[in-house]
Enzyme design. Structure first.
Site, PDB file in Angstrom:
ATOM      1  N   THR A  36      -0.311   2.142   8.492  1.00 35.12           N
ATOM      2  CA  THR A  36      -0.829   1.881   7.024  1.00 35.12           C
ATOM      3  C   THR A  36      -2.287   2.550   6.855  1.00 35.12           C
ATOM      4  O   THR A  36      -2.479   2.985   5.739  1.00 35.12           O
ATOM      5  CB  THR A  36      -0.893   0.547   6.616  1.00 35.12           C
ATOM      6  OG1 THR A  36       0.434  -0.254   7.157  1.00 35.12           O
ATOM      7  CG2 THR A  36      -1.035   0.002   5.369  1.00 35.12           C
ATOM      8  N   HIS A  45     -12.960  -1.695  -2.134  1.00 38.70           N
ATOM      9  CA  HIS A  45     -13.010  -2.791  -3.061  1.00 38.70           C
ATOM     10  C   HIS A  45     -14.294  -3.533  -3.077  1.00 38.70           C
ATOM     11  O   HIS A  45     -14.818  -3.806  -2.103  1.00 38.70           O
ATOM     12  CB  HIS A  45     -11.759  -3.512  -3.023  1.00 38.70           C
ATOM     13  CG  HIS A  45     -10.443  -2.979  -3.291  1.00 38.70           C
ATOM     14  ND1 HIS A  45      -9.915  -2.084  -4.361  1.00 38.70           N
ATOM     15  CD2 HIS A  45      -9.340  -2.881  -2.476  1.00 38.70           C
ATOM     16  CE1 HIS A  45      -8.698  -1.624  -4.226  1.00 38.70           C
ATOM     17  NE2 HIS A  45      -8.581  -1.901  -2.705  1.00 38.70           N
TER      18      HIS A  45
HETATM   19  C1  LIG Z   1      -0.414   1.536  -0.916  1.00 39.51           C
HETATM   20  C2  LIG Z   1      -1.460   0.868  -0.245  1.00 39.51           C
HETATM   21  C3  LIG Z   1      -2.694   0.809  -0.799  1.00 39.51           C
HETATM   22  C4  LIG Z   1      -3.729   0.108  -0.188  1.00 39.51           C
HETATM   23  N1  LIG Z   1      -5.031   0.612  -0.720  1.00 39.51           N
HETATM   24  C5  LIG Z   1      -6.153  -0.105  -0.056  1.00 39.51           C
HETATM   25  C6  LIG Z   1      -7.490   0.182  -0.570  1.00 39.51           C
HETATM   26  O1  LIG Z   1      -7.550   1.009  -1.542  1.00 39.51           O
HETATM   27  N2  LIG Z   1      -8.492  -0.416  -0.149  1.00 39.51           N
HETATM   28  C7  LIG Z   1      -8.324  -1.264   1.027  1.00 39.51           C
HETATM   29  O2  LIG Z   1      -9.321  -1.954   1.252  1.00 39.51           O
HETATM   30  N3  LIG Z   1      -6.909  -1.617   1.462  1.00 39.51           N
HETATM   31  C8  LIG Z   1      -5.857  -0.863   1.007  1.00 39.51           C
HETATM   32  N4  LIG Z   1      -4.618  -0.947   1.781  1.00 39.51           N
HETATM   33  C9  LIG Z   1      -4.625  -2.034   2.733  1.00 39.51           C
HETATM   34  C10 LIG Z   1      -5.018  -1.302   3.965  1.00 39.51           C
HETATM   35  O3  LIG Z   1      -4.407   0.012   4.123  1.00 39.51           O
HETATM   36  C11 LIG Z   1      -4.582  -1.916   5.273  1.00 39.51           C
HETATM   37  O4  LIG Z   1      -5.291  -3.246   5.115  1.00 39.51           O
HETATM   38  C12 LIG Z   1      -5.150  -1.463   6.421  1.00 39.51           C
HETATM   39  O5  LIG Z   1      -4.798  -0.036   6.589  1.00 39.51           O
HETATM   40  C13 LIG Z   1      -4.568  -2.305   7.677  1.00 39.51           C
HETATM   41  O6  LIG Z   1      -5.049  -1.704   8.772  1.00 39.51           O
HETATM   42  P1  LIG Z   1      -4.443  -1.999  10.201  1.00 39.51           P
HETATM   43  O7  LIG Z   1      -5.336  -1.476  11.255  1.00 39.51           O
HETATM   44  O8  LIG Z   1      -4.338  -3.852  10.235  1.00 39.51           O
HETATM   45  O9  LIG Z   1      -2.996  -1.551  10.024  1.00 39.51           O
HETATM   46  P2  LIG Z   1      -2.110  -0.448  10.588  1.00 39.51           P
HETATM   47  O10 LIG Z   1      -3.284   0.853   9.980  1.00 39.51           O
HETATM   48  O11 LIG Z   1      -0.929  -0.135  10.290  1.00 39.51           O
HETATM   49  O12 LIG Z   1      -2.446  -0.168  12.218  1.00 39.51           O
HETATM   50  C14 LIG Z   1      -1.741  -0.925  13.193  1.00 39.51           C
HETATM   51  C15 LIG Z   1      -1.336  -0.079  14.116  1.00 39.51           C
HETATM   52  O13 LIG Z   1      -0.676  -0.721  15.252  1.00 39.51           O
HETATM   53  C16 LIG Z   1       0.475   0.257  15.607  1.00 39.51           C
HETATM   54  N5  LIG Z   1       1.291  -0.864  16.451  1.00 39.51           N
HETATM   55  C17 LIG Z   1       2.118  -1.644  15.883  1.00 39.51           C
HETATM   56  N6  LIG Z   1       3.082  -2.262  16.698  1.00 39.51           N
HETATM   57  C18 LIG Z   1       2.613  -1.680  18.018  1.00 39.51           C
HETATM   58  C19 LIG Z   1       3.051  -1.974  19.219  1.00 39.51           C
HETATM   59  N7  LIG Z   1       4.287  -2.968  19.448  1.00 39.51           N
HETATM   60  N8  LIG Z   1       2.446  -1.561  20.302  1.00 39.51           N
HETATM   61  C20 LIG Z   1       1.262  -0.628  20.161  1.00 39.51           C
HETATM   62  N9  LIG Z   1       0.884  -0.104  18.827  1.00 39.51           N
HETATM   63  C21 LIG Z   1       1.534  -0.767  17.976  1.00 39.51           C
HETATM   64  C22 LIG Z   1       0.990   0.824  14.586  1.00 39.51           C
HETATM   65  O14 LIG Z   1       1.688   1.991  14.862  1.00 39.51           O
HETATM   66  C23 LIG Z   1      -0.223   1.105  13.899  1.00 39.51           C
HETATM   67  O15 LIG Z   1      -0.851   2.279  13.956  1.00 39.51           O
HETATM   68  C24 LIG Z   1      -3.578  -0.566   1.072  1.00 39.51           C
HETATM   69  C25 LIG Z   1      -2.387  -0.551   1.518  1.00 39.51           C
HETATM   70  C26 LIG Z   1      -1.276   0.188   0.961  1.00 39.51           C
HETATM   71  C27 LIG Z   1       0.163  -0.140   1.410  1.00 39.51           C
END
Ligand SMILES: Cc1cc2nc3c(=O)[nH]c(=O)nc-3n(C[C@H](O)[C@H](O)[C@H](O)COP(=O)(O)OP(=O)(O)OC[C@H]3O[C@@H](n4cnc5c(N)ncnc54)[C@H](O)[C@@H]3O)c2cc1C
Length: 501
Positions: A36, A45
């Site tokens: 994501t 934000h």
């Molecule tokens: C359309 C949209 C618009 C958004 N706009 C905003 C914004 O403008 N501002 C804002 O603050 N937030 C925004 N967000 C939210 C923001 O993008 C997310 O909160 C953030 O990217 C989450 O990061 P993360 O590291 O938790 O998840 P991710 O980036 O998904 O990272 C998780 C990682 O874990 C890996 N993974 C999963 N399972 C396993 C496994 N079993 N073994 C090894 N690796 C694994 C995945 O491949 C992935 O790379 C938006 C989201 C969306 C969908």
């Protein structure tokens, strides 16, 4: 050990390296920022759209304040461009004074902006102010003429989410961390109520502390440790991207329409620039069954135009250069879940990281660090921590003199590969041999912008593929779009011709 190389996992890992170099990130994809964190609206934000008192509201406000300090030394741009919230006749639902137009207009003009200011004040957001109609059109000449009044929020910021994530991973690496790509966690080892490590598709790795930052898959990973009990219901968001001219000509900063007293699945979206200057319109909010569903249909594109046509009429449709979607990770409670497990000592969940996860990342990392220090991570800062991540200069970011200097240093800067974004051969080679190496087309694109311009890779795609093949000593037919099985080429034409005689 951190499971997940998104903005959350990489922020946590980088924070921990300030205290110990013994950190590893496991990422199932071929690059960091491939979940994501590569497919969102890139806005830092302020927290105004979040429900007062929730964890995500508090961490958003705190994270926003921390951003300048957070990106220091990373070589990543961050800009506070502000948000204009426009109040229109649609900002209150019809059931509120629908039959009393004069009262309704009065409420919209006087009460609604004050309510927004009050809400901002309660949440601790500084600097918001009411702007009159004339000022609205001075700031944003193309918003709806039905605008009644506005609120300006100066704390809203922009950052490249994938460049930030890559930079955090690289900063962690130069401070001792290891990143294992193409490594999927398939099980978590827990013995006698204590986490011992993980099982991956490449073998077992032991670790006394494991952080679950697996994005939309965080509920599945938590279940592997017996530390779950929550469910993530994936919610897709689609966005349109416009070329750079449209942004500067049509919308100058982030613009949104105020909508009060309505139940929403997201903050509502609007028009917003990226830090590189492209305009975005969106996102949508659609519940999906598949956590990998990043499809986008013609109907969804039409829906975005329909939805924002009122706020931004006469939108230049022909300037769309791309559409993408990302998947949010909401839990049933729609809040972040951050905390150590009661059942698997040493296992920490960082889940439900839907928007504003990017904006909150600095505060999330700080909160998780404190939890980890309670679990045994050292609390004394390391003297050896290097505060600066070395970054190769990109040709496109330089002025004329800077470009001449780069060409003198490396002649491959004299060879432009992507015309739209002015990316040179040296930029691509530097990305391929970077600290977190770019081994596929999308990974090169995220680091250099090759293929992000108006022609979207039509001109440079084959050239980038040839450079990847040359630099990584592989046949060009093995180059992928985004790792795994995303092959670009089915084979060589002459072999197909031989096969059919
Ligand atoms: C359309 C949209 C618009 C958004 N706009 C905003 C914004 O403008 N501002 C804002 O603050 N937030 C925004 N967000 C939210 C923001 O993008 C997310 O909160 C953030 O990217 C989450 O990061 P993360 O590291 O938790 O998840 P991710 O980036 O998904 O990272 C998780 C990682 O874990 C890996 N993974 C999963 N399972 C396993 C496994 N079993 N073994 C090894 N690796 C694994 C995945 O491949 C992935 O790379 C938006 C989201 C969306 C969908």
């Amino acid at each position: 050990m951190v499971i997940g190389g998104g903005v959350i996992g990489c922020s946590i890992a980088r924070e921990v390296t300030r205290y110990t170099p013994d950190v590893v990130i496991l990422e199932k994809e071929a690059d960091v920022a491939d979940g994501t964190s590569k497919a969102n609206n890139a806005e830092v934000h302020s927290g105004i759209g979040e429900k007062h008192g929730t964890l995500k509201q508090k961490l958003n406000v705190r994270g926003n304040r921390m951003y300048e300090e957070f990106v220091k030394g990373l070589g990543v741009d961050f800009k506070r461009q502000g948000l204009l919230i426009v109040i229109t006749p649609r900002s209150l639902p019809d059931r509120v004074t629908g039959r009393l137009p004069a009262l309704r207009r009065q409420l919209l003009k006087e009460l609604v902006p004050r309510l927004i200011l009050l809400s901002g004040k309660r949440k601790g957001i500084p600097g918001q102010r009411i702007v009159g109609r004339e000022e609205i059109f001075r700031m944003e000449p193309n918003v709806t003429r039905e605008a009644i009044v506005g609120v300006h929020d100066p704390t809203y910021g922009l950052v490249s989410p994938y460049k930030l994530t890559i930079a955090l991973a690289e900063h962690a690496i130069i401070n001792g961390a290891k990143v294992f790509l193409d490594t999927e966690v398939t099980g978590v080892n827990v013995e006698g109520g204590r986490v011992k490590g993980v099982v991956t598709d490449r073998g077992e790795i032991s670790a006394p502390i494991v952080v679950n930052a697996a994005g939309v898959f965080a509920d599945d990973v938590a279940d592997m440790a017996g530390a779950g009990g929550f469910k993530i219901h994936p919610r897709k968001g689609a966005t349109l991207i416009f070329d750079k001219e449209t942004t500067t000509e049509y919308v100058r900063g982030s613009v949104a329409e105020a909508k009060l007293f309505v139940k929403k699945k997201s903050k509502g979206g609007g028009g917003m620039p990226t830090i590189e200057g492209n305009l975005q319109l969106g996102p949508t909010a659609i519940e999906v069954d598949d956590k990998n569903d990043t499809s986008i249909s013609a109907g969804e594109i039409e829906e975005i135009f329909e939805r924002f046509h009122y706020l931004l009429p006469d939108f230049p449709r022909r300037s769309v250069i791309a559409a993408f979607s990302g998947v949010r990770a909401p839990t049933t409670d729609e809040d972040f879940i951050i905390g150590p497990s009661d059942t698997a000592h040493g296992f920490v969940n960082v889940a439900g990281m839907q928007s504003p996860g990017l904006a909150s990342a600095p505060a999330v990392a700080q909160m998780v660090l404190e939890i980890l220090q309670d679990l045994g991570v050292p609390s004394e800062p390391r003297p050896g921590f290097d505060p600066v991540r070395p970054t190769p200069a990109l040709f496109a970011d330089q002025d004329r003199k800077g470009r001449e200097r780069l060409i003198k240093e490396d002649r491959r800067h004299g060879h432009v590969i992507c015309r739209c974004e002015q990316v040179t051969e040296a930029d691509v080679v530097n990305a391929i041999h970077g600290i977190v190496p770019a081994t596929n087309m999308d990974a090169v694109k995220r680091r250099t912008r090759a293929g992000m311009g108006r022609c979207h890779g039509g001109f440079c795609g084959n050239r980038v593929a040839a450079i990847i093949a040359r630099e990584l000593w592989m046949p060009v037919t093995a180059v992928t779009k985004d790792g795994g099985g995303s092959r670009l080429f089915a084979g060589e034409t002459k072999h197909f011709l031989e096969e059919i005689g």
